[in-house]
Design a protein around this motif. Sequence first.
Motif, PDB file in Angstrom:
ATOM      1  N   UNK A 214       0.747  -1.274   0.107  1.00 40.94           N
ATOM      2  CA  UNK A 214      -0.120  -0.118  -0.189  1.00 40.94           C
ATOM      3  C   UNK A 214       0.932   1.281  -0.113  1.00 40.94           C
ATOM      4  N   UNK A 215       1.179   1.637  -1.215  1.00 43.89           N
ATOM      5  CA  UNK A 215       1.811   2.869  -1.443  1.00 43.89           C
ATOM      6  C   UNK A 215       1.508   3.920  -1.955  1.00 43.89           C
ATOM      7  N   UNK A 216       0.995   5.165  -1.669  1.00 48.55           N
ATOM      8  CA  UNK A 216       0.281   6.411  -2.142  1.00 48.55           C
ATOM      9  C   UNK A 216       1.074   6.487  -3.630  1.00 48.55           C
ATOM     10  N   UNK A 217      -0.039   6.718  -4.559  1.00 51.35           N
ATOM     11  CA  UNK A 217       0.526   7.074  -6.000  1.00 51.35           C
ATOM     12  C   UNK A 217       0.902   6.027  -6.579  1.00 51.35           C
ATOM     13  N   UNK A 218       0.674   4.766  -6.090  1.00 48.70           N
ATOM     14  CA  UNK A 218       1.203   3.592  -7.060  1.00 48.70           C
ATOM     15  C   UNK A 218      -0.101   2.730  -7.745  1.00 48.70           C
ATOM     16  N   UNK A 219      -0.114   2.521  -8.817  1.00 46.47           N
ATOM     17  CA  UNK A 219      -1.005   1.642  -9.292  1.00 46.47           C
ATOM     18  C   UNK A 219      -0.566   0.419 -10.138  1.00 46.47           C
ATOM     19  N   UNK A 220      -1.222  -0.678 -10.108  1.00 48.99           N
ATOM     20  CA  UNK A 220      -0.677  -1.650 -10.680  1.00 48.99           C
ATOM     21  C   UNK A 220      -1.709  -1.993 -11.947  1.00 48.99           C
ATOM     22  N   UNK A 221      -0.769  -2.293 -13.107  1.00 47.87           N
ATOM     23  CA  UNK A 221      -1.524  -2.028 -14.477  1.00 47.87           C
ATOM     24  C   UNK A 221      -2.440  -3.426 -14.545  1.00 47.87           C
ATOM     25  N   UNK A 222      -3.495  -3.328 -15.188  1.00 42.53           N
ATOM     26  CA  UNK A 222      -4.458  -4.326 -15.426  1.00 42.53           C
ATOM     27  C   UNK A 222      -3.980  -5.271 -16.522  1.00 42.53           C
ATOM     28  N   UNK A 223      -2.700  -4.788 -17.377  1.00 42.91           N
ATOM     29  CA  UNK A 223      -2.258  -5.462 -18.461  1.00 42.91           C
ATOM     30  C   UNK A 223      -1.198  -6.323 -17.894  1.00 42.91           C
ATOM     31  N   UNK A 224      -1.329  -7.902 -18.000  1.00 42.44           N
ATOM     32  CA  UNK A 224      -0.335  -8.631 -17.484  1.00 42.44           C
ATOM     33  C   UNK A 224       0.258  -9.541 -18.756  1.00 42.44           C
ATOM     34  N   UNK A 225       1.531  -9.882 -18.658  1.00 42.89           N
ATOM     35  CA  UNK A 225       2.415 -10.293 -19.683  1.00 42.89           C
ATOM     36  C   UNK A 225       2.740 -11.632 -19.554  1.00 42.89           C
ATOM     37  N   UNK A 226       2.276 -12.597 -20.259  1.00 42.94           N
ATOM     38  CA  UNK A 226       2.822 -14.194 -20.088  1.00 42.94           C
ATOM     39  C   UNK A 226       3.637 -14.528 -21.263  1.00 42.94           C
ATOM     40  N   UNK A 227       4.982 -14.772 -21.199  1.00 43.32           N
ATOM     41  CA  UNK A 227       5.787 -14.909 -22.168  1.00 43.32           C
ATOM     42  C   UNK A 227       6.787 -16.425 -22.007  1.00 43.32           C
TER      43      UNK A 227
END
Length: 227
Positions: A214-227
């Motif tokens: 929980x860090x202010x101004x941090x977001x986790x992208x909804x795009x996830x990459x599997x390679x």
Amino acid sequence: MRYILLFVLVFCFSCNNEKVIKLPETNHSEITEINDISAAYLFYDETQKDSVELNRKNLISTTNWLVNVDKRLTLKQVIPHIKFLQEKKKNAGHKNENAKNYFTCHDTSKNTLGFIEFTDVVYHEEESFKYFSKISQLDSIKTIYLNSHSSKRIDLIITSNDKDFKSSNIINLKNDIINVLEVYEEPIKIILDFKQDISFQDYIFIKSILSDVNIENTTISNNEFIY
């Protein structure tokens, strides 16, 4: 009683072939109870380790979907089925805009079920750098790439320079992420890359760790990459 019954059904779900799912474990889950549900199951076959079977017979499009995935499966095995289920719900004739999709896990800290939402996650079957190189206009927000090679090696790539990273592992990941993020005052976006051969157990554990940061101004992208 309904909640206890659900717990038993998920851990000991069986059909004509007496198939059992071993749920991924986590020590942190923000969501512990969901109502109005139907379930799908992704089975691991011990006799054929490259085999995976999806059972989705009882899914109802207007309910919350609980997707129960065996922790021994790899992302390479799991993600095509998850994308299929997402499309199935998206294209259903009858819809409920409030219905969500969740992965089911075993929260060992409470010895109960836990749930991790993936309703809005967009899975890309390629590396993030390759994906974003095709896009002419990128976000100006600072980005940290979390590249999960295995439970023992997780790279936090802070800039586009591959040399500028901190290597971590599942045990130290939460503290390492916090230490990295606290250096910056501007907004940060975290983008997740996963090697396709990591286990679903590791995937869920990493996701649960991130939900506990929980860090202010941090977001986790909804795009996830599997390679």
